[in-house]
Design an enzyme around this catalytic site. Structure first.
Site, PDB file in Angstrom:
ATOM      1  N   LYS A 139       1.084  -1.625   0.075  1.00  0.00           N
ATOM      2  CA  LYS A 139       0.092   0.058   0.382  1.00  0.00           C
ATOM      3  C   LYS A 139       0.915   1.569   0.137  1.00  0.00           C
ATOM      4  CE  LYS A 139      -4.413  -1.758   0.035  1.00  0.00           C
ATOM      5  NZ  LYS A 139      -4.945  -2.471  -0.796  1.00  0.00           N
ATOM      6  N   LYS A 221      -3.316 -11.847  -8.778  1.00  0.00           N
ATOM      7  CA  LYS A 221      -4.853 -12.912  -8.548  1.00  0.00           C
ATOM      8  C   LYS A 221      -6.370 -11.883  -8.773  1.00  0.00           C
ATOM      9  CE  LYS A 221      -4.272 -10.729  -4.108  1.00  0.00           C
ATOM     10  NZ  LYS A 221      -5.567 -10.170  -3.133  1.00  0.00           N
ATOM     11  N   LYS A 224     -10.982  -7.176  -6.224  1.00  0.00           N
ATOM     12  CA  LYS A 224     -12.063  -6.013  -6.480  1.00  0.00           C
ATOM     13  C   LYS A 224     -11.630  -4.828  -7.311  1.00  0.00           C
ATOM     14  CE  LYS A 224     -13.783  -7.371  -1.457  1.00  0.00           C
ATOM     15  NZ  LYS A 224     -12.832  -7.082  -0.570  1.00  0.00           N
TER      16      LYS A 224
HETATM   17  P1  TYM Z   1     -10.862  -9.521   0.860  1.00  0.00           P
HETATM   18  O1  TYM Z   1     -11.858  -8.101   1.465  1.00  0.00           O
HETATM   19  O2  TYM Z   1      -9.709  -8.784   0.327  1.00  0.00           O
HETATM   20  O3  TYM Z   1     -10.870 -10.735   0.511  1.00  0.00           O
HETATM   21  C1  TYM Z   1     -12.457 -11.572   1.617  1.00  0.00           C
HETATM   22  C2  TYM Z   1     -11.783 -12.745   1.835  1.00  0.00           C
HETATM   23  O4  TYM Z   1     -11.551 -13.517  -0.072  1.00  0.00           O
HETATM   24  C3  TYM Z   1     -10.465 -13.804  -0.107  1.00  0.00           C
HETATM   25  N1  TYM Z   1      -9.896 -13.524  -1.528  1.00  0.00           N
HETATM   26  C4  TYM Z   1      -9.217 -14.947  -2.340  1.00  0.00           C
HETATM   27  N2  TYM Z   1      -9.173 -15.444  -2.169  1.00  0.00           N
HETATM   28  C5  TYM Z   1      -8.500 -16.540  -2.565  1.00  0.00           C
HETATM   29  N3  TYM Z   1      -7.947 -15.798  -4.142  1.00  0.00           N
HETATM   30  C6  TYM Z   1      -8.223 -14.648  -4.438  1.00  0.00           C
HETATM   31  N4  TYM Z   1      -8.099 -14.657  -5.980  1.00  0.00           N
HETATM   32  C7  TYM Z   1      -9.230 -13.813  -3.340  1.00  0.00           C
HETATM   33  N5  TYM Z   1      -9.316 -12.451  -3.729  1.00  0.00           N
HETATM   34  C8  TYM Z   1      -9.815 -12.722  -1.804  1.00  0.00           C
HETATM   35  C9  TYM Z   1      -9.386 -12.836   0.959  1.00  0.00           C
HETATM   36  O5  TYM Z   1      -8.827 -13.842   1.530  1.00  0.00           O
HETATM   37  C10 TYM Z   1     -10.295 -13.539   2.050  1.00  0.00           C
HETATM   38  O6  TYM Z   1     -10.759 -13.940   2.669  1.00  0.00           O
HETATM   39  N6  TYM Z   1      -8.855  -8.019   5.355  1.00  0.00           N
HETATM   40  C11 TYM Z   1     -10.183  -8.488   4.889  1.00  0.00           C
HETATM   41  C12 TYM Z   1     -11.448  -8.542   5.783  1.00  0.00           C
HETATM   42  C13 TYM Z   1     -11.217  -8.926   6.924  1.00  0.00           C
HETATM   43  C14 TYM Z   1     -11.356 -10.338   7.105  1.00  0.00           C
HETATM   44  C15 TYM Z   1     -10.728 -10.321   9.424  1.00  0.00           C
HETATM   45  C16 TYM Z   1     -11.306 -11.629   7.571  1.00  0.00           C
HETATM   46  C17 TYM Z   1     -11.357  -7.864   8.010  1.00  0.00           C
HETATM   47  N7  TYM Z   1     -11.155  -8.231   9.536  1.00  0.00           N
HETATM   48  C18 TYM Z   1     -10.955 -10.996  10.274  1.00  0.00           C
HETATM   49  C19 TYM Z   1     -10.947 -12.483   7.897  1.00  0.00           C
HETATM   50  C20 TYM Z   1     -10.948 -12.687  10.174  1.00  0.00           C
HETATM   51  C21 TYM Z   1     -10.221  -8.741   3.404  1.00  0.00           C
HETATM   52  O7  TYM Z   1      -9.454  -7.684   3.365  1.00  0.00           O
HETATM   53  O8  TYM Z   1     -10.830  -9.827   2.429  1.00  0.00           O
END
Ligand code: TYM
Length: 358
Positions: A139, A221, A224
């Protein structure tokens, strides 16, 4: 006959025994916590990395799933879009099969105990270790004009999200593995300073490995906000899915039998494994090994299988988004369930720290 008390009524004999067994089963269910940031449209990476596991876990575990809307504030989203983004994440989760009756599905910002625990944990987190986190370093590189403290302490807020319910299993994709490892460290640090309070959380996936769903261009990967033309979103219409899949990177094909697959071809097979039948994937694998593969045909097949996979999710999600009061109800009820658990944890944490003055 042995009389027993069960929510306010007297039970006898075997009914009493069954009731206690049920109660014991509920109480012994492991606690699952996970979240998704409301920063854009959800995609197949979110589905296969996280949501598919949520849906499978909802019957066997005590589950807390939330929309990480505070985490989304690190990028300063337009306030007018916040509600719509949160509602869409809820609708897409339900459309993927999550049952709000079985789990607590809520918005992170509805749980005031989370920022309170975050504050406590921030006193145990060190600048040096937070600055070394690869996602923070990324970031700093990608948005040098907005390196805010929320970005630096992002893993601490994640820790609070998990520990507020004393979560032990955290279904996430590969990219979140290190954050969960940090949550484990912070839990241990709290415990050794203030006494045993939190269990150790671990990342979880039903297979033995955490998943990373690649983008279709073979360079990164699904995401969003990045690689949008090479990411399949759950809201994409049929034609857009076909267009994106047909543009996936390929080459002229192998010239030697059983040759090693380049990464971008492995990626296409990985995606096919997820949405196509095993026979389909096997047929194309055999064609690859025999040097007769036609990538155009493979992508056409993959596109149709993806269309069939995404369409029912998209349609269900769109229908639910037409009914915002139902989404509001889901969020309200989810927050009630989550606060029941989080209020107990915060009382425990306060007591352990010594914040109990009267
Ligand atoms: P986020 O919003 O980026 O993604 C949500 C979930 O999707 C998974 N993910 C992926 N898995 C496989 N391949 C991909 N290309 C891919 N892109 C996203 C992420 O690993 C995630 O599980 N920081 C977290 C949100 C969060 C969170 C938490 C998760 C906040 N607090 C506490 C678990 C526990 C995030 O930004 O996920």
């Amino acid at each position: 006959m042995i009389p027993g008390l069960w929510p306010g009524i007297f039970l006898t004999g075997s009914a009493c025994h069954a009731a206690f067994l049920y109660l014991a089963a509920v109480m012994s269910k492991e606690i699952v916590v996970s979240g998704i940031r409301s920063t854009g449209y959800l995609h197949l990476g979110n589905y296969f990395g996280a949501m598919r596991n949520y849906v499978r876990m909802q019957d066997d575990f005590n589950c807390y799933f939330f929309v990480a809307d505070y985490h989304a504030l690190t990028t300063h989203p337009d306030p007018k879009l916040l509600r719509e983004n949160v509602y869409r994440v809820v609708a897409e989760n339900v459309a993927c099969g999550l049952d709000p009756e079985k789990v607590a599905l809520y918005a992170q910002s509805d749980i005031p105990e989370i920022p309170e625990l975050y504050l406590m944990l921030n006193m145990l987190a060190y600048k040096g270790e937070l600055e070394k986190v690869p996602t923070f370093k990324d970031k700093v590189r990608s948005q040098p004009d907005n390196v805010n403290a929320g970005l630096l302490t992002y893993p601490v807020l994640m820790t609070a999200d998990i520990l507020i319910h004393k979560g032990v299993k955290v279904p996430v994709g590969k990219d979140q593995e290190q954050h969960v490892e940090m949550a484990r460290n912070f839990a241990n640090r709290f415990n050794s300073r203030y006494g045993e309070t939190f269990p150790e959380p671990y990342p979880f996936n039903y297979s033995d490995q955490l998943i990373k769903i690649p983008s279709l261009d073979g360079a990164g990967k699904m995401s969003k906000s990045e690689n949008v033309n090479a990411t399949i979103y759950l809201a994409d219409d049929d034609d857009l899915i076909r267009k994106k899949v047909m543009k996936a990177k390929t080459d002229a094909g192998p010239t030697e039998h059983n040759s090693e697959m380049p990464d971008y071809i492995q990626n296409i097979f990985q995606l096919m494994n997820l949405v196509s039948s095993p026979e389909t994937t096997e047929t194309f694998k055999a064609a690859y090994n025999g040097c007769t593969i036609r990538y155009g045909d493979m992508k056409k097949q993959l596109a149709e299988d993806m269309v069939n996979f995404v369409r029912p999710i998209r349609e269900k999600s769109m229908a639910l988004q037409q009914n915002p009061s139902q989404i509001a109800k889901i969020l309200k009820e989810g927050a009630e369930k989550a606060r029941e658990s989080s209020s107990k944890t915060i009382a425990d944490a306060r007591k352990k720290i010594g914040i109990n003055y009267y």
